[in-house]
Design a protein around this motif. Structure first.
Motif, PDB file in Angstrom:
ATOM      1  N   ALA A 121      35.206  44.262  34.431  1.00  0.00           N
ATOM      2  CA  ALA A 121      36.518  44.877  34.731  1.00  0.00           C
ATOM      3  C   ALA A 121      36.638  44.957  36.465  1.00  0.00           C
ATOM      4  O   ALA A 121      37.702  45.654  36.795  1.00  0.00           O
ATOM      5  CB  ALA A 121      36.583  46.270  33.988  1.00  0.00           C
ATOM      6  N   TYR A 122      35.900  44.413  37.211  1.00  0.00           N
ATOM      7  CA  TYR A 122      36.066  44.559  38.697  1.00  0.00           C
ATOM      8  C   TYR A 122      36.802  43.536  39.231  1.00  0.00           C
ATOM      9  O   TYR A 122      36.967  42.430  38.716  1.00  0.00           O
ATOM     10  CB  TYR A 122      34.423  44.360  39.172  1.00  0.00           C
ATOM     11  CG  TYR A 122      34.159  44.579  40.404  1.00  0.00           C
ATOM     12  CD1 TYR A 122      34.337  46.057  41.178  1.00  0.00           C
ATOM     13  CD2 TYR A 122      33.848  43.471  41.598  1.00  0.00           C
ATOM     14  CE1 TYR A 122      34.362  46.110  42.300  1.00  0.00           C
ATOM     15  CE2 TYR A 122      33.716  43.945  42.824  1.00  0.00           C
ATOM     16  CZ  TYR A 122      34.003  45.109  43.200  1.00  0.00           C
ATOM     17  OH  TYR A 122      33.956  45.458  44.690  1.00  0.00           O
ATOM     18  N   GLY A 123      37.699  44.111  40.089  1.00  0.00           N
ATOM     19  CA  GLY A 123      38.492  43.134  40.784  1.00  0.00           C
ATOM     20  C   GLY A 123      39.878  42.956  40.138  1.00  0.00           C
ATOM     21  O   GLY A 123      40.121  43.369  39.367  1.00  0.00           O
ATOM     22  N   PRO A 124      40.637  42.331  40.771  1.00  0.00           N
ATOM     23  CA  PRO A 124      42.213  42.095  40.437  1.00  0.00           C
ATOM     24  C   PRO A 124      42.005  41.187  39.201  1.00  0.00           C
ATOM     25  O   PRO A 124      42.925  41.424  38.060  1.00  0.00           O
ATOM     26  CB  PRO A 124      42.545  41.080  41.345  1.00  0.00           C
ATOM     27  CG  PRO A 124      41.899  41.333  42.871  1.00  0.00           C
ATOM     28  CD  PRO A 124      40.546  41.642  42.251  1.00  0.00           C
ATOM     29  N   ASN A 125      41.035  40.375  38.883  1.00  0.00           N
ATOM     30  CA  ASN A 125      40.992  39.472  37.665  1.00  0.00           C
ATOM     31  C   ASN A 125      40.209  40.223  36.513  1.00  0.00           C
ATOM     32  O   ASN A 125      39.860  39.637  35.533  1.00  0.00           O
ATOM     33  CB  ASN A 125      40.504  38.084  37.941  1.00  0.00           C
ATOM     34  CG  ASN A 125      41.742  37.209  38.655  1.00  0.00           C
ATOM     35  OD1 ASN A 125      42.902  37.634  38.583  1.00  0.00           O
ATOM     36  ND2 ASN A 125      41.422  36.230  39.058  1.00  0.00           N
ATOM     37  N   GLY A 126      39.738  41.563  36.681  1.00  0.00           N
ATOM     38  CA  GLY A 126      38.957  42.149  35.940  1.00  0.00           C
ATOM     39  C   GLY A 126      39.564  42.150  34.423  1.00  0.00           C
ATOM     40  O   GLY A 126      40.941  42.272  34.386  1.00  0.00           O
ATOM     41  N   LEU A 186      28.408  42.091  43.875  1.00  0.00           N
ATOM     42  CA  LEU A 186      30.011  42.289  43.835  1.00  0.00           C
ATOM     43  C   LEU A 186      30.815  41.262  43.973  1.00  0.00           C
ATOM     44  O   LEU A 186      31.770  40.853  43.293  1.00  0.00           O
ATOM     45  CB  LEU A 186      30.085  43.442  44.879  1.00  0.00           C
ATOM     46  CG  LEU A 186      29.452  44.576  44.561  1.00  0.00           C
ATOM     47  CD1 LEU A 186      28.762  45.480  45.713  1.00  0.00           C
ATOM     48  CD2 LEU A 186      30.331  45.495  43.799  1.00  0.00           C
ATOM     49  N   PRO A 187      30.518  40.142  45.065  1.00  0.00           N
ATOM     50  CA  PRO A 187      31.320  39.131  45.022  1.00  0.00           C
ATOM     51  C   PRO A 187      31.160  38.076  43.842  1.00  0.00           C
ATOM     52  O   PRO A 187      32.126  37.625  43.443  1.00  0.00           O
ATOM     53  CB  PRO A 187      30.974  38.102  46.421  1.00  0.00           C
ATOM     54  CG  PRO A 187      29.850  39.138  46.905  1.00  0.00           C
ATOM     55  CD  PRO A 187      29.665  40.602  46.316  1.00  0.00           C
ATOM     56  N   ARG A 188      30.076  38.250  43.331  1.00  0.00           N
ATOM     57  CA  ARG A 188      29.571  37.512  41.993  1.00  0.00           C
ATOM     58  C   ARG A 188      30.799  37.857  40.956  1.00  0.00           C
ATOM     59  O   ARG A 188      31.026  37.152  40.155  1.00  0.00           O
ATOM     60  CB  ARG A 188      28.194  37.596  41.699  1.00  0.00           C
ATOM     61  CG  ARG A 188      27.667  36.628  40.800  1.00  0.00           C
ATOM     62  CD  ARG A 188      26.070  36.797  40.509  1.00  0.00           C
ATOM     63  NE  ARG A 188      25.211  36.406  41.566  1.00  0.00           N
ATOM     64  CZ  ARG A 188      24.732  35.451  42.042  1.00  0.00           C
ATOM     65  NH1 ARG A 188      24.794  34.469  41.293  1.00  0.00           N
ATOM     66  NH2 ARG A 188      24.076  35.311  42.573  1.00  0.00           N
ATOM     67  N   ALA A 189      30.680  39.172  40.943  1.00  0.00           N
ATOM     68  CA  ALA A 189      31.574  39.637  39.860  1.00  0.00           C
ATOM     69  C   ALA A 189      32.960  39.366  40.050  1.00  0.00           C
ATOM     70  O   ALA A 189      33.535  38.901  39.054  1.00  0.00           O
ATOM     71  CB  ALA A 189      31.275  41.551  39.736  1.00  0.00           C
ATOM     72  N   LEU A 190      33.373  39.233  41.083  1.00  0.00           N
ATOM     73  CA  LEU A 190      34.612  38.905  41.517  1.00  0.00           C
ATOM     74  C   LEU A 190      34.923  37.576  41.110  1.00  0.00           C
ATOM     75  O   LEU A 190      35.875  37.062  40.348  1.00  0.00           O
ATOM     76  CB  LEU A 190      35.054  38.961  42.782  1.00  0.00           C
ATOM     77  CG  LEU A 190      35.413  40.611  43.397  1.00  0.00           C
ATOM     78  CD1 LEU A 190      35.506  40.284  44.991  1.00  0.00           C
ATOM     79  CD2 LEU A 190      36.676  40.943  42.894  1.00  0.00           C
ATOM     80  N   ALA A 191      33.879  36.706  41.496  1.00  0.00           N
ATOM     81  CA  ALA A 191      34.050  35.364  41.040  1.00  0.00           C
ATOM     82  C   ALA A 191      33.953  34.864  39.448  1.00  0.00           C
ATOM     83  O   ALA A 191      34.769  34.188  38.960  1.00  0.00           O
ATOM     84  CB  ALA A 191      33.123  34.423  41.625  1.00  0.00           C
ATOM     85  N   GLU A 192      32.962  35.478  38.974  1.00  0.00           N
ATOM     86  CA  GLU A 192      32.994  35.205  37.511  1.00  0.00           C
ATOM     87  C   GLU A 192      34.084  35.722  36.570  1.00  0.00           C
ATOM     88  O   GLU A 192      34.829  35.291  35.668  1.00  0.00           O
ATOM     89  CB  GLU A 192      31.524  35.953  36.913  1.00  0.00           C
ATOM     90  CG  GLU A 192      30.306  35.169  37.382  1.00  0.00           C
ATOM     91  CD  GLU A 192      29.056  36.019  37.120  1.00  0.00           C
ATOM     92  OE1 GLU A 192      29.136  36.943  36.758  1.00  0.00           O
ATOM     93  OE2 GLU A 192      27.989  35.338  37.580  1.00  0.00           O
ATOM     94  N   ASN A 193      34.864  36.982  37.334  1.00  0.00           N
ATOM     95  CA  ASN A 193      35.800  37.337  36.470  1.00  0.00           C
ATOM     96  C   ASN A 193      37.242  36.318  36.497  1.00  0.00           C
ATOM     97  O   ASN A 193      37.949  36.386  35.947  1.00  0.00           O
ATOM     98  CB  ASN A 193      36.310  38.815  37.056  1.00  0.00           C
ATOM     99  CG  ASN A 193      35.287  39.873  36.461  1.00  0.00           C
ATOM    100  OD1 ASN A 193      34.123  39.539  35.686  1.00  0.00           O
ATOM    101  ND2 ASN A 193      35.066  41.002  37.140  1.00  0.00           N
ATOM    102  N   SER A 194      37.078  35.728  37.870  1.00  0.00           N
ATOM    103  CA  SER A 194      38.209  34.812  38.062  1.00  0.00           C
ATOM    104  C   SER A 194      37.774  33.427  37.453  1.00  0.00           C
ATOM    105  O   SER A 194      38.889  32.468  37.996  1.00  0.00           O
ATOM    106  CB  SER A 194      38.310  34.728  39.676  1.00  0.00           C
ATOM    107  OG  SER A 194      38.539  36.059  40.171  1.00  0.00           O
TER     108      SER A 194
END
Length: 557
Positions: free
Chosen positions: A46-51, A448-456
């Motif tokens: 659920a992290y980030g804009p695309n979470g 953290l950047p990895r979570a952003l990337a994977e969610n996108s």
């Protein structure tokens, strides 16, 4: 003589029957780490804009659809003691800065995951903890160097909106510019020159219908109520506020009235009516044109209020009554008496409006710098409006944080990679076994950047190697470009994706403290829970064997 059953020797011998005891690395530490990892994996998506959103149904069967970690955890009621510590850390983050709860969860989960690898390699727990604490201290020293800009003038709506935008983006991706502007208007209008800002002064009123883009900001307050009498709009209103019911006075002690004939009965009721009329007339003569009451409105009182052209508004909540007093500058009176000029409030415009099919009473100030402003949220479903309310809450908190500390750091994973890069090189210069845990602390930032990337839907490894390459060239502000194709990177300062310095500062601190606390535990001793055996829930079909077997249909209340 009662039969004595010997117990197994050891620690369990001392405890009551039914107590549980776990000790050692395998049983206690890894168990705790596993629970916290599970929790962090849950909120990580659920992290980030695309979470992704989570659908949470709490113990009262209320439905929440949200990607706000604080709400998810509050409604989940986590039972595991170690996972509870991480939840508490994120709650403290929520109270301290109002945003960045998911950052704490993801980062604490990553720290514990790294700690597990170190412990399996053969390091002792104390070495891991010492390394983490050193690295945390170093991270908080490096963080001020990552600051890329600071808020110059928070009284400027456009500037405030550009800072709030990032916080709103992670909740309402797509509408962030529209909402950031609304929130900025609401915050700036109540932000006094003295510089103290109270989050409570931005109210939210949710009215279903229309679309999200029909939301608006009002200076003043909006209540989902109808006016009681015939008068529905008053300009330049003087407001009398009563915290008691708008009714004739009742004696404190019980009394009995003996009435002998019809004439006495007539006089008695006539006297009551005259008293009521004189009270309403006194309020009118004092100059009041709007009466706000905290209790029921009697028919007789309403009749005279209509006769003297007084607008009557009834508020059930005493919180609303207090806030209204604060907005209009009135004093809530405990009895129906004529207010003095000091006790009356003033408002430019009080009127009943119809928004969608909901009647609302609006207390509107024409001038900008009111004490309270209201964001009126429109939306198609209650869940959507609840989520927007949380986005507004985050935006307002961001504004409050910036009032305390105006510094900003780049978002989109840029700060995390810069910290990871510098802490890795610091770890290499450290002698002793702590260097391993310092390097792992740096690796944890990559989560953290990895979570952003994977969610996108982007490969995390590619993105992280690109970010490292950019940072080694000296581009400190390079972060993940969410709108780009694939693992694209861009300058976050130019893109306007900035996080408040305090959110990161407290986030790193809370997450490290929580992870260290979990690692310090080497034994878990659980006493037998109080109370007798629980009664099985009678749900599903009577013919099913276990209570956890799926019932034929869900019981929907």
């Amino acid at each position: 003589m009662a039969l004595h059953i010997p117990k197994a020797p050891g620690f369990a011998q001392m405890l009551k029957d039914g107590a549980k005891h776990f000790s050692g690395l395998e049983e206690a530490v890894f168990r705790n780490i596993r629970a916290c990892k599970e929790l962090s994996q849950t909120t990580r998506t659920a992290y980030g804009p695309n979470g992704m959103n989570k659908m949470v149904i709490n113990h009262l069967e209320k439905l929440f659809v949200t990607n706000d970690a604080a709400t998810i955890l509050r409604e989940l009621e986590v039972q595991h003691p170690a996972a509870k510590m991480i939840v508490m850390a994120s709650h403290m983050q929520e109270q301290e800065v109002g945003d960045g709860t998911n950052f704490v969860l993801v980062f604490a989960g990553a720290l514990l995951e790294m700690a597990e690898e170190l412990l399996r390699m053969g390091l002792s727990v104390s070495e891991v903890i010492e390394g983490y604490e050193q690295a945390c201290k170093k991270a908080l020293e490096i963080l001020p160097d990552c600051v890329c800009s600071s808020a110059k003038n928070l009284h400027d709506v456009n500037e405030a909106a550009s800072f709030i935008r990032t916080a709103v983006m992670s909740k309402q991706y797509g509408n962030e510019d529209f909402f950031a502007n609304l929130i900025a208007q609401a915050c700036v209008s109540i932000f006094p020159e003295s510089g103290s800002f109270n989050v409570d002064n931005v109210r939210v009123c949710k009215i279903p219908g229309c679309g999200v883009t029909a939301s608006s900001v009002l200076h003043g307050m909006v209540f989902k109520k109808e006016a009681e009498g015939d008068v529905t709009s008053v300009k330049d209103a003087k407001i009398a506020v009563f915290s008691c019911p708008f009714d004739c006075m009742v004696t404190e002690t019980k009394g009995t009235v003996l009435i002998n004939n019809a004439k006495e009965l007539m006089n008695f009721s006539k006297g009551e009516e005259d008293l009521m009329e004189s009270q309403v007339k006194a309020i009118k003569d004092a100059g009041a044109s709007v009466v706000v009451t905290g209790g029921k409105v009697a028919d007789m009182a309403l009749h005279y209020a209509n006769k003297y052209k007084l607008m009557v508004v009834r508020l059930n909540s005493k919180w609303d009554l207090r806030r209204l007093c604060k907005t209009v500058g009135a004093v809530a009176l405990p009895r129906i008496t004529a207010p003095t000029p000091d006790e009356m409030g003033h408002c430019d415009n009080v009127y009943v409006a119809e928004v969608g099919d909901t009647q609302v009473v609006v207390f509107k100030h024409e001038k900008e710098d009111g004490a309270i402003s209201t964001v009126v949220i429109r939306g198609s479903t209650d869940n959507l409006m609840d989520d927007i309310e949380r986005a507004v809450d985050d935006g307002v908190n961001t504004f409050k944080v910036l009032v305390r500390d105006k510094r900003l750091v780049p978002g989109g994973g840029a700060t995390e990679i810069e910290l990871a890069k510098q802490i890795t090189s610091y770890g290499e210069s450290c002698p002793g076994l702590e260097q391993y845990s310092i390097k792992k602390f740096a690796d944890a930032f990559e989560a953290l950047p990895r979570a952003l990337a994977e969610n996108s839907g982007v490969k995390g490894n590619e993105l992280i190697s690109k970010l490292y390459a950019a940072h080694h060239e000296g581009n400190k502000n390079t972060g993940f470009d969410i709108e780009g194709e694939g693992p694209a990177v861009k300058d976050m300062l130019k893109a306007g994706i900035l996080d408040p310095y305090l959110v990161k500062h407290w986030g790193i601190r809370m997450a490290t403290n929580a992870a260290v606390t979990v690692l310090r535990v080497d034994q878990i001793i659980m006493a037998k829970p109080a109370g007798g055996p629980k009664t099985p829930k009678q749900r599903g079909h009577w013919d099913k064997d276990g209570w956890d077997e799926e019932p034929d249909h869900f019981d929907t209340h």
